[in-house]
Design a protein around this motif. Structure first.
Motif, PDB file in Angstrom:
ATOM      1  N   ASP A   4       0.809  -1.209   0.000  1.00 11.89           N
ATOM      2  CA  ASP A   4       0.000   0.000   0.000  1.00 11.89           C
ATOM      3  C   ASP A   4       0.848   1.268   0.000  1.00 11.89           C
ATOM      4  N   LYS A 115      -4.327  13.436  -1.354  1.00 14.82           N
ATOM      5  CA  LYS A 115      -5.753  13.289  -1.038  1.00 14.82           C
ATOM      6  C   LYS A 115      -5.987  11.912  -0.457  1.00 14.82           C
ATOM      7  N   ARG A 116      -6.798  11.833   0.557  1.00 17.48           N
ATOM      8  CA  ARG A 116      -7.119  10.542   1.151  1.00 17.48           C
ATOM      9  C   ARG A 116      -8.551  10.182   0.801  1.00 17.48           C
ATOM     10  N   GLU A 117      -8.732   8.998   0.287  1.00 17.18           N
ATOM     11  CA  GLU A 117     -10.074   8.563  -0.137  1.00 17.18           C
ATOM     12  C   GLU A 117     -10.873   8.004   1.019  1.00 17.18           C
ATOM     13  N   ASP A 118     -10.234   7.703   2.138  1.00 15.97           N
ATOM     14  CA  ASP A 118     -10.951   7.093   3.262  1.00 15.97           C
ATOM     15  C   ASP A 118     -11.552   8.129   4.214  1.00 15.97           C
TER      16      ASP A 118
END
Length: 119
Positions: A4, A115-118
Motif C-alpha cells: 500500500d 488526497k485521502r479517499e478514506d
C-alpha cells in the motif's frame, strides 16, 4: 516494500542512448539466475526477440558487454552476466536502496500531502 506504500522506480537516462530502469535490471538479474536470455524473457512475459533486443541495447551502450551469450544448438546455448554487468546491477540496486532508505521521510511527507479517499 509495503504493497500500500509508495514504490520507487529508478530510471536512469544516459546520452548513450540508454535507459536503465527496473525492467532491464530485472532482466539482468534473471539472466544471472537462469543462465538464459530466453528463460529470463519468458519469466518476464516478453518474447526472446524483445529480451535479446534489450540485451543488445545494454551491451552496445557500455564499454564492455553486460551479458555474454553463446548460441544454442545440440548442447544448448546460454548466457552469463559479465563482471561489468554485475557491477552495473550492483550499483543500480545500491541507488534503489539509497532512495528507499534516505528518501523515506520525503516519501512520507509527500504521502501525507496526498488526497485521502478514506475520509
Amino acid at each position: 516494500m509495503d504493497r500500500d506504500g509508495p514504490r520507487i522506480k529508478l530510471r536512469l537516462e544516459y546520452d548513450a542512448p540508454l535507459v536503465l530502469g527496473p525492467g532491464k535490471a530485472q532482466l539482468l538479474r534473471l539472466i544471472g539466475q537462469l543462465g538464459s536470455i530466453s528463460a529470463a524473457g519468458r519469466q518476464m512475459g516478453m518474447s526472446y526477440k524483445r529480451a535479446w533486443s534489450l540485451v543488445e541495447e545494454m551491451n552496445a551502450a557500455f564499454a564492455q558487454p553486460l551479458v555474454d551469450s553463446s548460441r544454442g544448438g545440440a548442447g544448448g546455448g546460454g548466457a552469463t552476466v559479465t563482471p561489468a554487468g554485475q557491477a552495473v546491477l550492483h550499483h543500480y540496486e545500491a541507488l534503489e536502496r539509497l532512495l528507499r532508505e534516505k528518501g523515506a521521510a520525503d516519501l512520507a511527507v509527500i504521502g501525507a500531502l496526498m488526497k485521502r479517499e478514506d475520509i
